[in-house]
Scaffold this motif. Structure first.
Motif, mmCIF file in Angstrom:
data_model
loop_
_atom_site.group_PDB
_atom_site.id
_atom_site.type_symbol
_atom_site.label_atom_id
_atom_site.label_comp_id
_atom_site.label_asym_id
_atom_site.label_seq_id
_atom_site.Cartn_x
_atom_site.Cartn_y
_atom_site.Cartn_z
ATOM 1 N N VAL A 30 1.195 -1.550 -0.063
ATOM 2 C CA VAL A 30 -0.540 0.009 0.111
ATOM 3 C C VAL A 30 1.108 0.833 0.129
ATOM 4 O O VAL A 30 0.829 2.423 -0.302
ATOM 5 C CB VAL A 30 -1.073 -0.530 1.449
ATOM 6 N N ASP A 31 2.044 1.384 0.677
ATOM 7 C CA ASP A 31 3.554 2.326 0.683
ATOM 8 C C ASP A 31 3.744 2.823 -0.582
ATOM 9 O O ASP A 31 3.890 3.783 -1.394
ATOM 10 C CB ASP A 31 3.851 2.180 1.359
ATOM 11 N N SER A 32 3.082 1.787 -1.590
ATOM 12 C CA SER A 32 4.413 1.658 -2.631
ATOM 13 C C SER A 32 3.169 2.139 -3.556
ATOM 14 O O SER A 32 3.500 3.835 -4.457
ATOM 15 C CB SER A 32 5.059 0.387 -3.451
ATOM 16 N N PHE A 33 2.110 2.080 -3.229
ATOM 17 C CA PHE A 33 1.212 2.810 -4.059
ATOM 18 C C PHE A 33 0.546 4.096 -3.976
ATOM 19 O O PHE A 33 0.612 5.310 -5.090
ATOM 20 C CB PHE A 33 -0.209 1.966 -4.502
ATOM 21 N N SER A 34 0.693 4.696 -3.081
ATOM 22 C CA SER A 34 0.780 5.956 -2.102
ATOM 23 C C SER A 34 1.796 6.524 -2.723
ATOM 24 O O SER A 34 1.347 7.548 -3.439
ATOM 25 C CB SER A 34 1.108 5.623 -0.311
ATOM 26 N N ALA A 35 3.171 5.682 -2.516
ATOM 27 C CA ALA A 35 3.940 6.923 -3.462
ATOM 28 C C ALA A 35 3.460 7.749 -4.760
ATOM 29 O O ALA A 35 3.759 8.500 -5.204
ATOM 30 C CB ALA A 35 5.206 6.342 -3.323
ATOM 31 N N LYS A 36 3.425 6.232 -5.290
ATOM 32 C CA LYS A 36 2.967 6.122 -6.826
ATOM 33 C C LYS A 36 1.744 7.801 -7.157
ATOM 34 O O LYS A 36 1.836 8.338 -8.132
ATOM 35 C CB LYS A 36 2.748 5.307 -7.496
ATOM 36 N N LEU A 37 0.609 7.330 -6.255
ATOM 37 C CA LEU A 37 -0.625 8.063 -6.413
ATOM 38 C C LEU A 37 -0.028 9.473 -5.996
ATOM 39 O O LEU A 37 -0.386 10.676 -7.088
ATOM 40 C CB LEU A 37 -1.509 7.749 -5.473
ATOM 41 N N SER A 38 1.027 9.212 -5.184
ATOM 42 C CA SER A 38 1.457 10.962 -4.367
ATOM 43 C C SER A 38 1.801 11.719 -5.366
ATOM 44 O O SER A 38 2.272 12.901 -5.961
ATOM 45 C CB SER A 38 2.645 11.110 -3.072
ATOM 46 N N THR A 39 2.886 10.855 -6.065
ATOM 47 C CA THR A 39 4.468 11.286 -7.274
ATOM 48 C C THR A 39 2.683 11.820 -8.527
ATOM 49 O O THR A 39 3.548 12.682 -8.980
ATOM 50 C CB THR A 39 5.146 10.519 -7.573
ATOM 51 N N SER A 40 2.304 11.117 -9.188
ATOM 52 C CA SER A 40 1.675 11.511 -10.259
ATOM 53 C C SER A 40 -0.310 11.211 -9.948
ATOM 54 O O SER A 40 -0.312 9.556 -10.909
ATOM 55 C CB SER A 40 1.781 9.984 -11.335
ATOM 56 N N PRO A 68 10.579 2.409 -13.939
ATOM 57 C CA PRO A 68 10.767 1.997 -12.279
ATOM 58 C C PRO A 68 10.489 1.357 -11.180
ATOM 59 O O PRO A 68 10.049 -0.105 -11.721
ATOM 60 C CB PRO A 68 9.178 2.874 -12.021
ATOM 61 N N GLU A 69 10.859 1.165 -10.388
ATOM 62 C CA GLU A 69 11.094 0.391 -9.020
ATOM 63 C C GLU A 69 10.267 0.101 -8.227
ATOM 64 O O GLU A 69 9.122 0.149 -8.629
ATOM 65 C CB GLU A 69 12.159 0.849 -8.321
ATOM 66 N N LEU A 70 9.951 -2.092 -9.049
ATOM 67 C CA LEU A 70 8.548 -2.702 -8.119
ATOM 68 C C LEU A 70 8.652 -2.236 -7.226
ATOM 69 O O LEU A 70 9.475 -2.661 -6.544
ATOM 70 C CB LEU A 70 8.747 -3.334 -8.974
ATOM 71 N N ASP A 71 7.479 -1.685 -6.388
ATOM 72 C CA ASP A 71 7.257 -2.187 -5.017
ATOM 73 C C ASP A 71 8.458 -0.679 -4.331
ATOM 74 O O ASP A 71 8.597 -0.694 -3.523
ATOM 75 C CB ASP A 71 7.569 -2.728 -4.564
ATOM 76 N N GLY A 72 8.657 -0.229 -4.754
ATOM 77 C CA GLY A 72 9.510 1.000 -4.199
ATOM 78 C C GLY A 72 8.600 1.884 -3.515
ATOM 79 O O GLY A 72 7.001 1.810 -3.261
ATOM 80 N N SER A 73 9.700 2.537 -2.682
ATOM 81 C CA SER A 73 8.694 3.456 -0.743
ATOM 82 C C SER A 73 8.998 4.859 -1.603
ATOM 83 O O SER A 73 7.749 5.502 -0.815
ATOM 84 C CB SER A 73 9.709 3.225 -0.467
ATOM 85 N N GLU A 74 9.606 5.010 -2.975
ATOM 86 C CA GLU A 74 9.305 7.173 -3.123
ATOM 87 C C GLU A 74 10.081 6.931 -4.796
ATOM 88 O O GLU A 74 10.504 6.346 -5.455
ATOM 89 C CB GLU A 74 10.936 7.481 -2.888
ATOM 90 N N TYR A 75 9.202 7.612 -5.164
ATOM 91 C CA TYR A 75 9.396 7.971 -6.711
ATOM 92 C C TYR A 75 9.164 9.759 -6.606
ATOM 93 O O TYR A 75 8.924 10.267 -6.066
ATOM 94 C CB TYR A 75 7.790 7.194 -7.309
ATOM 95 N N SER A 76 9.830 9.561 -8.263
ATOM 96 C CA SER A 76 9.686 11.022 -7.540
ATOM 97 C C SER A 76 9.891 11.014 -10.171
ATOM 98 O O SER A 76 10.442 10.491 -10.818
ATOM 99 C CB SER A 76 11.075 11.982 -7.490
ATOM 100 N N VAL A 77 9.289 12.009 -10.383
ATOM 101 C CA VAL A 77 8.922 12.398 -12.391
ATOM 102 C C VAL A 77 10.492 12.742 -12.326
ATOM 103 O O VAL A 77 11.519 13.178 -11.922
ATOM 104 C CB VAL A 77 7.627 13.206 -12.588
ATOM 105 N N PRO A 78 11.069 11.917 -13.022
ATOM 106 C CA PRO A 78 12.239 12.370 -13.750
ATOM 107 C C PRO A 78 12.306 13.395 -14.913
ATOM 108 O O PRO A 78 11.296 13.811 -15.243
ATOM 109 C CB PRO A 78 12.557 11.303 -14.427
ATOM 110 N N PRO A 79 13.151 14.347 -14.521
ATOM 111 C CA PRO A 79 13.412 15.489 -15.139
ATOM 112 C C PRO A 79 13.418 15.683 -16.773
ATOM 113 O O PRO A 79 12.784 16.323 -17.138
ATOM 114 C CB PRO A 79 14.534 16.307 -14.624
ATOM 115 N N ASN A 80 13.600 14.010 -17.407
ATOM 116 C CA ASN A 80 13.878 13.650 -18.892
ATOM 117 C C ASN A 80 12.287 13.179 -19.705
ATOM 118 O O ASN A 80 12.873 12.370 -20.324
ATOM 119 C CB ASN A 80 15.041 13.535 -18.669
ATOM 120 N N ALA A 81 11.604 13.159 -18.276
ATOM 121 C CA ALA A 81 10.528 12.156 -18.708
ATOM 122 C C ALA A 81 9.763 12.297 -20.051
ATOM 123 O O ALA A 81 9.428 14.110 -20.251
ATOM 124 C CB ALA A 81 9.205 12.248 -17.724
ATOM 125 N N ASP A 82 9.936 11.696 -21.057
ATOM 126 C CA ASP A 82 9.424 11.898 -22.551
ATOM 127 C C ASP A 82 8.261 11.011 -22.543
ATOM 128 O O ASP A 82 8.235 10.908 -23.340
ATOM 129 C CB ASP A 82 10.570 11.261 -24.007
#
Length: 166
Positions: A30-40, A68-82
């Protein structure tokens, strides 16, 4: 059937749906999904029937050729996201004939288009590549680094991409 933006309060239902749809080896916290949702948050949607969440899609702006890492705890949108990476889309088995997946995919593609992302990519798992092919996605050959990353998703994992029309 209603498609709406995902909220943090949807996460217990998303965890339930994930357990109904995937093998134990690729379940995410759930924490990983929360991190993804918060990021995007603009690219995450829930399918709701009555008051019950019956499906979800989680997407993030990302760099084509990477995942992105599977089941990561932190995500941020890469500055070069294409492009936009569809990380996960699942519908509870009891609601699969209701069109939830198609409506969620359309919501993601429409939002991606509105925000200027033309390239959409994903990892198809558990034999889902045929579903994605029906929606215009094609298998993309994976280099050594991507193959290593794909291994976390299981032996059948396939990297796929589409360029939406419009």
């Amino acid at each position: 059937m209603k498609i709406r933006g995902m909220s943090q309060s949807d996460l217990p239902a998303i965890s339930r749906i994930q357990r109904e749809c995937y093998s134990e080896a690729i379940l995410e916290s759930v924490d990983s999904f929360s991190a993804k949702l918060s990021t995007s948050p603009h690219f995450c949607f829930s399918a709701v029937q009555g008051q019950l969440v019956v499906g979800y899609v989680v997407s993030l702006p990302w760099v084509f050729g990477e995942i992105p890492e599977l089941d990561g705890s932190e995500y941020s949108v890469p500055p070069n996201a294409d492009g936009l990476y569809i990380h996960d889309m699942a519908v509870t088995p009891s609601a699969r004939d209701l069109g939830a997946a198609k409506h969620m995919l359309n919501a993601v593609l429409d939002t991606a288009s509105q925000r200027g992302y033309k390239r959409i990519f994903l990892v198809a798992i558990q034999g889902a590549s045929s579903y994605w092919m029906r929606h215009g996605f094609e298998v993309v050959p994976a280099g050594a680094s991507l193959k290593r990353d794909l291994s976390a998703y299981g032996r059948e994992a396939v990297y796929m991409a589409s360029v939406p029309s419009g």
